[in-house]
Each structure stands twice: as structure tokens, then as C-alpha cells.
Design a protein around this motif. Structure first.
Motif, PDB file in Angstrom:
ATOM      1  N   ARG A 272       0.850  -1.188   0.000  1.00  0.00           N
ATOM      2  CA  ARG A 272       0.000   0.000   0.000  1.00  0.00           C
ATOM      3  C   ARG A 272       0.889   1.242   0.000  1.00  0.00           C
ATOM      4  O   ARG A 272       1.887   1.286   0.719  1.00  0.00           O
ATOM      5  CB  ARG A 272      -0.923   0.026   1.229  1.00  0.00           C
ATOM      6  CG  ARG A 272      -1.948  -1.098   1.258  1.00  0.00           C
ATOM      7  CD  ARG A 272      -3.025  -0.910   0.202  1.00  0.00           C
ATOM      8  NE  ARG A 272      -4.061  -1.936   0.291  1.00  0.00           N
ATOM      9  CZ  ARG A 272      -4.060  -3.055  -0.414  1.00  0.00           C
ATOM     10  NH1 ARG A 272      -3.059  -3.313  -1.255  1.00  0.00           N
ATOM     11  NH2 ARG A 272      -5.045  -3.925  -0.295  1.00  0.00           N
TER      12      ARG A 272
ATOM     13  N   GLY B 211      -2.094   7.610   0.429  1.00  0.00           N
ATOM     14  CA  GLY B 211      -3.527   7.734   0.207  1.00  0.00           C
ATOM     15  C   GLY B 211      -3.821   8.711  -0.923  1.00  0.00           C
ATOM     16  O   GLY B 211      -3.089   9.689  -1.132  1.00  0.00           O
TER      17      GLY B 211
ATOM     18  N   ARG C 143      -8.456   6.200   0.142  1.00  0.00           N
ATOM     19  CA  ARG C 143      -7.907   4.855  -0.002  1.00  0.00           C
ATOM     20  C   ARG C 143      -6.474   4.907  -0.523  1.00  0.00           C
ATOM     21  O   ARG C 143      -6.146   5.681  -1.421  1.00  0.00           O
ATOM     22  CB  ARG C 143      -8.784   4.063  -0.960  1.00  0.00           C
ATOM     23  CG  ARG C 143      -8.359   2.625  -1.149  1.00  0.00           C
ATOM     24  CD  ARG C 143      -9.357   1.879  -2.013  1.00  0.00           C
ATOM     25  NE  ARG C 143     -10.686   1.846  -1.401  1.00  0.00           N
ATOM     26  CZ  ARG C 143     -11.740   1.303  -1.993  1.00  0.00           C
ATOM     27  NH1 ARG C 143     -11.638   0.789  -3.201  1.00  0.00           N
ATOM     28  NH2 ARG C 143     -12.909   1.298  -1.374  1.00  0.00           N
ATOM     29  N   ARG C 144      -5.611   4.049   0.020  1.00  0.00           N
ATOM     30  CA  ARG C 144      -4.209   4.022  -0.395  1.00  0.00           C
ATOM     31  C   ARG C 144      -4.065   3.350  -1.770  1.00  0.00           C
ATOM     32  O   ARG C 144      -4.832   2.445  -2.097  1.00  0.00           O
ATOM     33  CB  ARG C 144      -3.355   3.272   0.631  1.00  0.00           C
ATOM     34  CG  ARG C 144      -3.277   3.966   1.980  1.00  0.00           C
ATOM     35  CD  ARG C 144      -2.351   3.222   2.923  1.00  0.00           C
ATOM     36  NE  ARG C 144      -2.261   3.872   4.218  1.00  0.00           N
ATOM     37  CZ  ARG C 144      -1.474   4.905   4.490  1.00  0.00           C
ATOM     38  NH1 ARG C 144      -0.685   5.399   3.537  1.00  0.00           N
ATOM     39  NH2 ARG C 144      -1.444   5.433   5.694  1.00  0.00           N
TER      40      ARG C 144
END
Length: 255
Positions: free
Chosen positions: A127, A130, A146-147
Motif C-alpha cells: 500500500r 492515500g 484509499r491508499r
């Protein structure tokens, strides 16, 4: 080295620096500005953003190393029993590949510590930073959602990549290592790793591959005498051969 760390922890602090599209050398120059240290040798790095707010120089350098994945060397010049210069060299990776080979368990190589294999992982879920949020007028709100991930990036050994990673797969795995260290039913050992500073999926996949290389084998500390090893410097790389597991380590000199 102790002098540098002591200075960076207590010699002033950094109020606020917003460095956009900067190199590691320029960023380190800002961090060291006002201290007794300076940048000397600088290997080129990618341009990235680095934001510093109310940090000690030591904390800022840790953030710089995480952002640029570079390595530092601290030097002092002494004349007539006095330190007359203090400087830092920046490398993408210190040391050289010596191609020296040592077999695990030989008299020339003493195993100092081998960590528990329970911490090994054979697949990485990555990940990144963001995704920035915007309001209805198109202005940045300062928040992040959301990453990012590398699901839409494909790697193929046939095309020169170090490992296969199919399109749509959210993790990167080394199947050969899974056979050795994975679960008995063939399931890999997963680890979720977050790289807060990375905004590009391809760059995120590269970083997670390095995480996989570093985390998919037992971490071992070796020791050998200078007579057995020959001349080595900090950061130099040697080969450690483990015939019992059919694994070839690349180990680095850290002391």
C-alpha cells in the motif's frame, strides 16, 4: 558516528520545510543548515517531495532515508587533535559487491545470531500514499482516502522483471521461497507493508519487491576474522552459501 548522532538529536531543530521535487543531497543540505555538518559527496537520487514540520534533525534524517532509500556516511577531519571539519557523504547504496563467497557453517564463518523463522514472509501486499481528496470546486481538502496499490502493474520474468506478478494481483510472491518457508498447504506467508511516501504504483511494486527480498529468509548475523575475509569496507557485499536450503545470501558488512 557518535558525534553526528548526538549533534542531530540536540543541535537545534527544524520548524518547517516544504521541499518539492528535491534530491536527497539538497534535502540533506537543508536539514544540516545551521549545524556544524555539511554535505560533501552526493550521489544522484530521484526527485521527491519531503515535508518537515517541528522535527529534530535526527528525526528529519530518518524521514529523508525512508523517502529516498539512500545511505549516509559520516566523516570528520582532525588536525592537531581538533575536529576542523564535519561532513556527510550520500550514496544510493554504500559499499561494493566483492563477489567473495563463504559457505554457511565453515570454520571461516561463525554464525553469531539467527532470528526466528516465524517472522519470515513470502508474499507482500503493498500500500502506498492515500489518494488526495478534493471538494466540489476541485480544491484539495487536505485529506486522503484509499491508499494506492500495484494491482494494475504487471511484471514478467520473460520481460526482464525479477519475478512474475500477474495483472490484477494485489500481492507479490516468490513461489520458490513459499515452498521452503510457506505453510504446509502451499499458502504463502503474507505481510501488508505501507509506504506512505510512494505515489506511483510501479515504484510501490519495486519497493515491495525489495521488502520481499529482505523478509523472505531468516536474518542471520555472521562473523569472520580479517585474515579469512581480506579487505572489506562498511556496506560491502559478500555471498553466503547455504547448501542445506539451496539458498545464496547476499550479506552486507555493517561493522
Amino acid at each position: 558516528i557518535d558525534t553526528f548522532l548526538d549533534d542531530m538529536k540536540g543541535y537545534g531543530y527544524l520548524r518547517e520545510h516544504r521541499m518539492e521535487k528535491t534530491t536527497a543531497g539538497l534535502a540533506l543540505g537543508q536539514i544540516l543548515h545551521g549545524s556544524r555538518w555539511r554535505v560533501n559527496l552526493e550521489e544522484p537520487t530521484e526527485q521527491k517531495d519531503l515535508y518537515i514540520y517541528d522535527l529534530s534533525r535526527f528525526e528529519a534524517i530518518k524521514k529523508l532515508l525512508d523517502t529516498f532509500s539512500c545511505e549516509l556516511e559520516y566523516k570528520v577531519k582532525i588536525e592537531k587533535n581538533k575536529i576542523v571539519d564535519r561532513y556527510v557523504n550520500i550514496y544510493q547504496k554504500r559499499g561494493r559487491d566483492t563477489y567473495k563467497r563463504f559457505h554457511y557453517g565453515t570454520n571461516a564463518l561463525e554464525v553469531v545470531r539467527e532470528e526466528d523463522q516465524q517472522d519470515i514472509y513470502t508474499a507482500v501486499i503493498g500500500r502506498g500514499k492515500g489518494e488526495e481528496k478534493f471538494d466540489t470546486t476541485g480544491q484539495a481538502t487536505g485529506g486522503f482516502g484509499r491508499r494506492i496499490n500495484f494491482k494494475d502493474v504487471e511484471w514478467s520474468k520473460a520481460k526482464g522483471n525479477p519475478i512474475d506478478k500477474p495483472l490484477g494481483q494485489e500481492y507479490i510472491e516468490d513461489p520458490k521461497i513459499t515452498k521452503v518457508y510457506g505453510y504446509s498447504d502451499g499458502t504463502p506467508r503474507y505481510k501488508l507493508i505501507v509506504h506512505d511516501q510512494i505515489e506511483d504504483p510501479e515504484e510501490l511494486l519495486e519497493a515491495c519487491y525489495q521488502d520481499l527480498v529482505n523478509g523472505s529468509r531468516p536474518l542471520v548475523q555472521f562473523k569472520a576474522s580479517l585474515a579469512d575475509v581480506g579487505r572489506l569496507e562498511l556496506g560491502d557485499r559478500v555471498r553466503i552459501i547455504r547448501e542445506d536450503l539451496d539458498i545464496y545470501y547476499t550479506a552486507r558488512v555493517f561493522k
